[in-house]
Enzyme design. Structure first.
Site, PDB file in Angstrom:
ATOM      1  N   LYS A 148       1.067   3.990  -2.972  1.00 38.18           N
ATOM      2  CA  LYS A 148       0.702   5.293  -2.947  1.00 38.18           C
ATOM      3  C   LYS A 148       1.916   6.270  -2.905  1.00 38.18           C
ATOM      4  O   LYS A 148       1.517   7.477  -3.845  1.00 38.18           O
ATOM      5  CB  LYS A 148      -0.021   5.427  -1.428  1.00 38.18           C
TER       6      LYS A 148
ATOM      7  N   TYR B 203       0.890  -1.164  -0.033  1.00 40.08           N
ATOM      8  CA  TYR B 203      -0.040  -0.097   0.139  1.00 40.08           C
ATOM      9  C   TYR B 203       0.902   1.392   0.038  1.00 40.08           C
ATOM     10  O   TYR B 203       0.835   2.237  -0.822  1.00 40.08           O
ATOM     11  CB  TYR B 203      -0.897  -0.065   1.160  1.00 40.08           C
TER      12      TYR B 203
END
Ligand SMILES: C[S@@+](CC[C@H](N)C(=O)[O-])C[C@H]1O[C@@H](n2cnc3c(N)ncnc32)[C@H](O)[C@@H]1O
Length: 551
Positions: free
Chosen positions: A461, A457
């Site tokens: 991002k 994640y």
């Protein structure tokens, strides 16, 4: 009109005069039938008007009906005789149903939040206006007679809107001075007190900035029984109103219209200071800071009227809040989610709020879905101005255990999917020469949130930020701005999962703001980035995390 009622408005006076004329005609045998019939027709038209307006106007609320009844059945002569009021107050002072609803409508239309009333009487107009105000709106009512506050308050207390009203007793001019000294400002003012002071109230309000620019002053009795235009008027109030109307109609600070409702209501709008006439009165810097860009004030520049937007992952959480925010700001919004029922539910919410909307089921990790999403929007609405690429997933695992499957899945949605959306939307926007792309990144692009483990994640991002920076600089010279928003930890259903719930306390100790973000904390940012007001901003990562990344 009941027979004991003194005619009080131009229409009531016309009815009275026509009735008298009809009686005179009836008493004589030699009046042509045609004349009698014209008289009757004129009488029917004039006498039916007020009743018809009453019937066709939205009914008053129960507290208003009670206030009206209590006012017209009260013995005002007795009250005055007993010395409870300084003046003998005629019950006809009350604004009443149709005028009350007109004021309420004006409050809605002007979206006023702060209202000033000069001359409250028993509070019928005040409560009507309060009903039109938002929950955090307020109304200051000036009233000379303390008795009237005591009279009105019990009914204000029965209404859910009564708490918005603050009554200031004493001379209205003293109250105006007090309000001006405290730097108060209002969106709407209703003047309905002593007629020969109207002009003083009006000038004091404008000279002391008690009314905001574009604010509205409503003035009651501005036709004053037609005495304002009848040549033989000697009546003091009629002459005061005549002078007042004349003054206002020549005042370059305002625009006005007199609505011939009841005894006349003037609606006076304070125009922007930048009109020709006021410009010559003082030295100003004649530029866009003064006038607004293309004449639009800063809040207007954040409006998205006529714009076409989509939001992915809009079926819940941040995406849903973004969809609502863009729609509230005026955009048409395509609500996109991989779960059709969720997309439809949010689209229904928007529709209920009067927002033009469609729902689209699309999995943004699939290129064919992304292209279908863009094609659907462009064929429906003919353009695409705002692309809000928000869909994303988050999985947790220690890095040494992170599977390639988890990595690929995360990247397929968060980075590859976002890229595909940017590219497909960008192609349309580059052709148009205009577009705003807003990607949802994360605070995890800056810091490593802990103690949860989320390598894929965080990395995906960080990729979204670099994607945003690269596209933002590559496309800005062709009118397409690309920015991203990095929320901190947002209070969505996701973080109430079994595994994450125990971490909330731990996170809170890392957040200077002392709370998690609500989705509503992010709404203004997406509207700003979608609007023309942010045109010089591109490739930016707007971090909204209550200060967490700084600790
Ligand atoms: C026409 S009535 C107001 C009606 C009211 N707006 C309504 O909605 O029913 C006028 C009111 O102005 C008040 N008034 C008159 N002169 C005033 C003054 N100098 N300062 C404050 N109030 C005043 C009177 O006491 C009276 O209650």
């Amino acid at each position: 009109m009941s027979s004991d009622k003194v005619p009080d408005t131009p229409v009531e006076i016309i009815v009275d005069l026509l009735s008298k004329a009809k009686n005179v005609a009836a008493a004589r045998g030699d009046v042509p039938k045609e004349l009698t019939s014209y008289l009757q027709k004129a009488l029917d038209i004039a006498s039916g008007l007020d009743d018809y307006l009453e019937k066709m106007t939205t009914q008053e609320s129960e507290p208003l009906a009670e206030l009206y009844k209590k006012t017209v059945t009260h013995d005002w002569d007795q009250v005055h005789k007993e010395g409870k009021t300084m003046f003998r107050l005629p019950k006809e002072c009350i604004t009443g149903h149709v005028e009350g609803q007109t004021l309420k409508m004006l409050i809605h239309m002007s979206q006023a939040k702060r209202v000033l009333e000069i001359g409250m009487f028993t509070g019928y107009g005040a409560l009507s206006m309060a009903e039109g105000l938002p929950e955090d709106g307020c109304l200051v009512a000036c009233e000379l007679e303390p008795y009237l506050r005591e009279f009105a308050q019990p009914i204000f207390d029965k209404s859910p809107h009564g708490k918005k009203i603050t009554v200031k007793t004493g001379s209205a001019m003293d109250t105006l001075k007090e309000l001006a000294a405290a730097g108060e400002q209002f969106d709407m003012v209703f003047i309905d007190a002593d007629k020969d002071n109207y002009i003083n109230y009006y000038n004091f309000i404008l000279d002391n900035n008690l009314l905001r620019i574009q604010g509205v002053i409503c003035v009651d009795n501005s036709l004053f029984k037609a005495k304002v235009y009848l040549e033989d008027t000697t009546d003091r109030n009629g002459l005061a109103l005549r002078e007042f109307n004349h003054f206002v109609s020549n005042d370059p600070r305002v625009e006005q219209v007199i609505v011939p409702l009841r005894d006349g209501i003037s609606i006076i709008r304070r125009v922007p200071a930048a009109t020709e006439s006021s410009r010559t009165q003082c030295e100003i810097t004649d530029d866009e800071v003064f006038h607004g860009v293309k004449g639009r004030s800063i809040l207007d520049r954040m409006r998205l009227d006529g714009k076409v937007a989509y939001v992915t992952g809009a079926g819940q959480g941040i995406g849903r809040a973004f969809a609502h925010a863009l729609g509230e700001a005026g955009a048409k919004v395509a609500v996109v989610d991989m779960e059709q029922n969720k997309a439809e539910a949010v689209a229904k919410e928007l529709f209920l709020k009067g927002i033009n909307t469609i729902s689209i089921k699309a999995d943004i990790s699939k290129s064919e879905d992304v292209q279908r999403m863009i094609d659907t929007i462009v064929s429906k609405w003919g353009a695409l101005h705002i692309a809000c690429n928000n869909a994303g997933i988050n999985m947790n695992s220690a890095s040494e255990d992170t599977s390639l499957e988890e990595w690929d899945q995360t990247f397929n949605v968060n980075l590859r999917g976002t890229f595909m959306c940017c590219q497909a939307a960008g192609r349309v926007m580059l052709k148009q020469g205009y577009g705003k792309i807003i990607n949802t990144a994360s605070m995890a692009s800056l810091i490593v949130p802990h103690p949860q483990k989320q390598l894929s994640y965080n990395t995906s991002k960080a990729g979204v930020v670099k994607l945003t920076q690269t596209l933002g600089t590559e496309w800005i010279d062709r009118g397409v701005r690309v920015n991203c928003i990095s929320p901190g930890i947002v209070d969505t259903p996701l973080i109430h999962s079994e595994s994450l719930r125990p971490l909330v306390q731990r996170w809170l100790s890392d957040i200077p703001a002392g709370r998690l973000a609500q989705v509503t904390d992010l709404q203004a940012a997406v509207v700003y980035l979608a609007s023309d007001a942010s045109d010089y901003m591109t490739g930016h990562n707007l971090v909204i995390e209550g200060g967490q990344s700084l600790w």
